[in-house]
Design an enzyme around this catalytic site. Structure first.
Site, short mmCIF file in Angstrom:
data_model
loop_
_atom_site.label_atom_id
_atom_site.label_comp_id
_atom_site.label_asym_id
_atom_site.label_seq_id
_atom_site.Cartn_x
_atom_site.Cartn_y
_atom_site.Cartn_z
N TRP A 1 82.54 54.45 -11.38
CA TRP A 1 83.78 55.25 -11.27
C TRP A 1 84.92 54.42 -10.67
O TRP A 1 86.07 54.54 -11.09
CB TRP A 1 83.54 56.52 -10.47
CG TRP A 1 82.54 57.44 -11.12
CD1 TRP A 1 81.36 57.88 -10.60
CD2 TRP A 1 82.64 58.03 -12.42
NE1 TRP A 1 80.72 58.70 -11.51
CE2 TRP A 1 81.49 58.80 -12.62
CE3 TRP A 1 83.59 57.98 -13.44
CZ2 TRP A 1 81.25 59.52 -13.80
CZ3 TRP A 1 83.36 58.69 -14.62
CH2 TRP A 1 82.20 59.45 -14.78
N ASP B 1 88.34 58.64 -3.95
CA ASP B 1 87.70 59.59 -4.87
C ASP B 1 86.48 60.15 -4.14
O ASP B 1 85.51 59.42 -3.88
CB ASP B 1 87.28 58.85 -6.15
CG ASP B 1 86.46 59.70 -7.11
OD1 ASP B 1 86.16 60.87 -6.79
OD2 ASP B 1 86.11 59.18 -8.19
N LYS C 1 80.99 68.67 -8.91
CA LYS C 1 79.83 68.08 -8.25
C LYS C 1 79.39 68.97 -7.09
O LYS C 1 78.23 69.35 -7.01
CB LYS C 1 80.15 66.67 -7.74
CG LYS C 1 80.75 65.74 -8.79
CD LYS C 1 79.74 65.29 -9.84
CE LYS C 1 80.35 64.79 -11.13
NZ LYS C 1 81.08 63.54 -11.05
#
Ligand SMILES: *Cc1c(COP(=O)(O)O)cnc(C)c1O
Length: 360
Positions: free
Chosen positions: A101, A171, A195
């Site tokens: 990511w 993030d 998530k």
């Protein structure tokens, strides 16, 4: 109807209590005679929902008054572009590469300026967090960027990097609200909610007010400008209304559970059961160095592809679902987010013990 234990990395398990409440309100939300899904986002009833969601999030995280809470869309991946478009005034940013990511975010930022990868753990398949106490931070960097919990590789920054005075952008998709944070350590933090918080389709940003500016990079679309969200209470256009409503219910659930300090304690207890078992097992082993282990995503391997496939298959037969590792790394991964009950982790470890006995 039987609920399974869902170890998916995302979209992921939500508190059963929240789902039941949403089900009960599906046809008639609090006497309005309609579902939240059918409601105008300009209605008083919806304004109350989004206001309460924001306030509860502020309470949980202790968001200071000089930070805005933005409810956005486009997934966490859209932030990979929005962050540079809004914050890269000097067209320079530094990225710490701890997994896929962060790598993707860095690659996206190169479309807008110079994105320097100033540290990486790629040399050992992202199984650790690099030492970030004295990094070569660029003198004119607009920000330093991290992915705080690496969903795929199962590592977590236990200590934030020393940014040498530069803004930190993080993030937090897969560790959002899993433990207390000091918001003031960040210029901005953001996460996709699918998530640890709610249904896919909502991205929450928490951003310091002075970073919300008019002078974004030329050509930045209205809908990719933080100011558009900040100036319009996240409702310049139709927000992901139902998703925000569910997030709001999860915030209330977290408050009821005792807030982030209490949730952290629960998360540590759950993760310890699984890590302790992995450390003692002669069949399974964890893939992350001990000091950087995530409380949320626990990757592990057997080291034999056929045996791993057998494990994942038999586990799902026993109601332990979605244990297959990310397609880029293989092996197994158990995501044990806030809403995964302790019993789920106990059931998993019990199953692993049995499997180990039979297959050693
Ligand atoms: C899942 C995930 C993403 C990507 O999220 P999308 O909402 O699918 O774009 C980005 N960062 C982290 C840490 C993630 O876990």
């Amino acid at each position: 109807m039987a609920r399974v234990y869902n170890f998916s990395a995302g979209p992921a398990v939500l508190p059963e209590e929240v789902l039941r409440e949403a089900a009960a309100e599906m046809l008639d939300y609090q006497g309005t005679g309609m579902s939240v899904m059918e409601m105008s986002h300009r209605s008083d009833a919806y304004q109350a929902i989004i206001d309460a969601a924001e306030q509860d999030l502020r309470d949980l995280m202790g968001v200071p008054d000089n930070y805005k809470v933005l409810f956005m869309q486009g997934g966490a991946s859209q932030q990979f572009a929005m962050v540079p478009m809004n914050l890269m005034q000097n067209r320079v940013a530094d990225y710490i590469i701890t997994g896929m990511w962060a790598k993707k975010a860095c690659a996206e930022a190169t479309k807008f300026g110079t994105a320097n990868a100033i540290a990486s753990s790629a040399d050992k398949t992202f199984s650790y967090i690099p030492d970030c106490s004295d990094l070569p931070i660029s003198e004119n960097a607009d920000y330093v960027y991290i992915c705080e919990n690496n969903t795929i590789y199962g590592t977590k920054f236990k200590k934030l990097p020393n940014t040498k005075g530069k803004l930190l952008v993080s993030d937090v998709s897969s560790c959002f609200l899993s433990e207390p944070v000091n918001v003031e350590d960040y210029g901005m933090l953001y996460g996709g909610v699918q998530k640890n918080i709610g249904p896919a389709g909502v991205v929450i940003g928490v951003i310091r007010e002075d970073l919300i500016r008019e002078d974004v990079l030329p050509g930045t679309p209205t809908m990719l400008t933080y100011k558009t969200f900040a100036d319009n209470g996240s409702m310049y256009n139709t927000p992901p209304a139902y998703g925000i409503y569910i997030c709001g219910k999860v915030f209330k659930w977290l408050k009821k559970m005792g807030g982030l300090e209490a949730i952290k304690g629960r998360n540590e207890a759950k993760a310890k059961i699984l890590y302790d078992y992995l450390d003692g097992s002669s069949l399974f082993r964890g893939t992350v160095v001990k000091e950087d282990r995530s409380l949320m995503n626990v990757p592990f391997v057997i080291g034999d592809k056929d045996m791993e496939a057998k494990f994942v298959k038999e586990a799902s037969g026993a109601g332990l679902m979605n244990l297959k590792g990310h397609r880029s790394v293989g092996g197994m991964r158990a995501s044990i987010y806030n809403a995964m009950p302790l019993e789920g982790v106990q059931a998993l470890v019990g199953f692993m013990e049995e499997f180990e006995k039979k297959n050693r």
